[in-house]
Design a protein around this motif. Sequence first.
Motif, mmCIF file in Angstrom:
data_model
loop_
_atom_site.group_PDB
_atom_site.id
_atom_site.type_symbol
_atom_site.label_atom_id
_atom_site.label_comp_id
_atom_site.label_asym_id
_atom_site.label_seq_id
_atom_site.Cartn_x
_atom_site.Cartn_y
_atom_site.Cartn_z
ATOM 1 N N SER A 1 0.835 -1.202 0.000
ATOM 2 C CA SER A 1 0.000 0.000 0.000
ATOM 3 C C SER A 1 0.873 1.257 0.000
ATOM 4 O O SER A 1 0.356 2.361 -0.163
ATOM 5 C CB SER A 1 -0.946 -0.017 1.197
ATOM 6 O OG SER A 1 -0.247 -0.309 2.363
ATOM 7 N N THR B 1 -1.414 -2.022 -4.214
ATOM 8 C CA THR B 1 -2.868 -2.075 -4.066
ATOM 9 C C THR B 1 -3.483 -0.723 -4.442
ATOM 10 O O THR B 1 -2.778 0.251 -4.717
ATOM 11 C CB THR B 1 -3.283 -2.387 -2.617
ATOM 12 O OG1 THR B 1 -3.031 -1.222 -1.816
ATOM 13 C CG2 THR B 1 -2.508 -3.567 -2.050
ATOM 14 N N GLN C 1 -4.673 1.202 -2.485
ATOM 15 C CA GLN C 1 -4.422 2.143 -1.392
ATOM 16 C C GLN C 1 -3.105 2.895 -1.581
ATOM 17 O O GLN C 1 -2.721 3.710 -0.750
ATOM 18 C CB GLN C 1 -4.390 1.391 -0.053
ATOM 19 C CG GLN C 1 -5.713 0.774 0.300
ATOM 20 C CD GLN C 1 -6.797 1.832 0.459
ATOM 21 O OE1 GLN C 1 -6.755 2.650 1.363
ATOM 22 N NE2 GLN C 1 -7.754 1.828 -0.448
ATOM 23 N N SER C 2 -2.368 2.579 -2.664
ATOM 24 C CA SER C 2 -1.018 3.140 -2.818
ATOM 25 C C SER C 2 -1.040 4.604 -3.236
ATOM 26 O O SER C 2 -0.050 5.309 -3.081
ATOM 27 C CB SER C 2 -0.239 2.307 -3.835
ATOM 28 O OG SER C 2 -0.928 2.262 -5.065
#
Lengths: 321, 262
Positions: free
Chosen positions: B148, B181, B183-184
């Motif tokens: 992430s 992901t 979320q990165s």
Amino acid sequence: MADVLVVVDHVEGSVRKPTLELLTVARRLGTPVAVALGAGAGQTAEVLAGHGASRILVSEASEFADFLVVPKVDAVQRAVELVDPVAVLFVSSGENKEIAARLALRLESGVITDAVDVEAGEDGRPVAVQSAFAASYTTRSRVTRGIPVITVKPNSAPVEPVEGAGAVEELAVDFAAGVRGARVVSRSARESTGRPELTEAAIVVSGGRGLGSGENFALIEALADALGGAVGASRAAVDAGWYPHAHQVGQTGKSVSPQLYIASGISGAIQHRAGMQTSKTIVAINKDAEAPIFDLVDYGVVGDLHTVVPQLTEEVAARKG
Amino acid sequence: MSLRIVVCVKYVPDASGDRGFADDLTVDREGVDGLLSELDEYAVEQALRISEAADGDASVTVLTVGPEDAREAVRKALSMGADAGIHVEDDDLHGSDVMGTSLVVASAVERAGFDLVVCGMASTDGVMGVLPALLAERLGVAQLSLLSEVSVAGGVVSGRRDGDVASEVVEAELPAVVSVTDQSGEARYPSFKGIMAAKKKKVESWDLEELELDAELVGAAGAWTAVDGVEARAARSAGTVVKDEGEGGRGVAEFLASRKFV
């Protein structure tokens, strides 16, 4: 009967429910042999034996915690050499799918991921049922080369207690030279909420944009607690910072298949549906009567979740007494 | 020493379209529009950020394997800011499973030359999420997947991996394969300037011969799995939808009781 290798998912010796489901699946194909890795692996033996494992291969080497993925591939490969199984089964998770794929490549075997069911085919070899394109299709697949390596999603089979011989053996692993490639520098445990884990919960209560704020997730948590369920969130709610990403249900989050899914304030975009459409019973509460989620429901309420959800929670609590 | 980054991207059927299967049970690419997999946009974004952090001492090459249209996915990544593209296309690739695909991608990555390979966490069509791990296994390099957060400094790639029970800080020496992901970090939109610049960027076209791979190792012939049947899921029978007139919550409770959930 032929042996089927089952890779155990556990947290410090506490076996997670999907592994017990996996033992049920394994018994359709042969005799389950379990392999448990990492700290506490030895403590898994009793419950595994109680669900049909004939042997439990155990290794608590520190490599499993200190380095990513590869040590577990080495260990399961060693277990395959020892047991010569007719199939290797994993519980589907991000890490397990990677271990399964790398193992399959080493064994020159095919890999199937995210099966929602596995049966014995006419020749006794496994046939995997998968769900495709946001659960709008069901496919049946086979591994045609090598030892089938299959990952199975939680909630795919019932848990059935049955006595196995449960012989515990130490698994000696020679770790490959490349095992130290990806190091774990530090680890912080997630705070336990006391609620069941999202992907394995029988009941999931999810909140979305309609909640209007992060504070209002308290309504969702209260209902989840009244039902003994897990809390989920739509991507919109996660992106707004209202709830942690670990709870996101959908294409880019977790895929869940509980007995009961309750969606509150979630419109039901295709990305969300991809993650929950295989739920057995679906309930939705949304003030927009046109929301696509209502196409999926067994029961839906068009109304304001801020009044409907608390009333539901109160009623559930009262009925449970 | 310049950092050579290869981003692997996939051209997938649009999830908002009517996705389905062709007669040979492979993914139908005719009946629905394609696009760069959303999850791969995060990989392109992180590759560009790593390149920018290297102050220009880095190159980002976008690689895709797929039919003619798949070039569109490369174009999109180039318009976001990637430097060069590679499109592997060969009729014999049709029907490849993930083992065959990973063989082709690994061969192409090796041929391109790399210090870091960046992938998305999964494709949005097959959603297996195992290609990065297979690449690392085939290339014999370290794997840091499902990150992430990711960064590169002093020949080491590091990041954060969020699991169910713990969040881990992880690192590996280059060369390495990473996957990121959603979320990165939000992926950038191509700018007008980026779109214009992309038209001038080079996209190499390779086939199996170029990669020195035998046709029988890939495609349906080389697949180690087979799909025997595909069924459209029966539409859910229409459920009960009621309007809340003040008793909506109690109505749900009644329904849950009828199904023995309470």
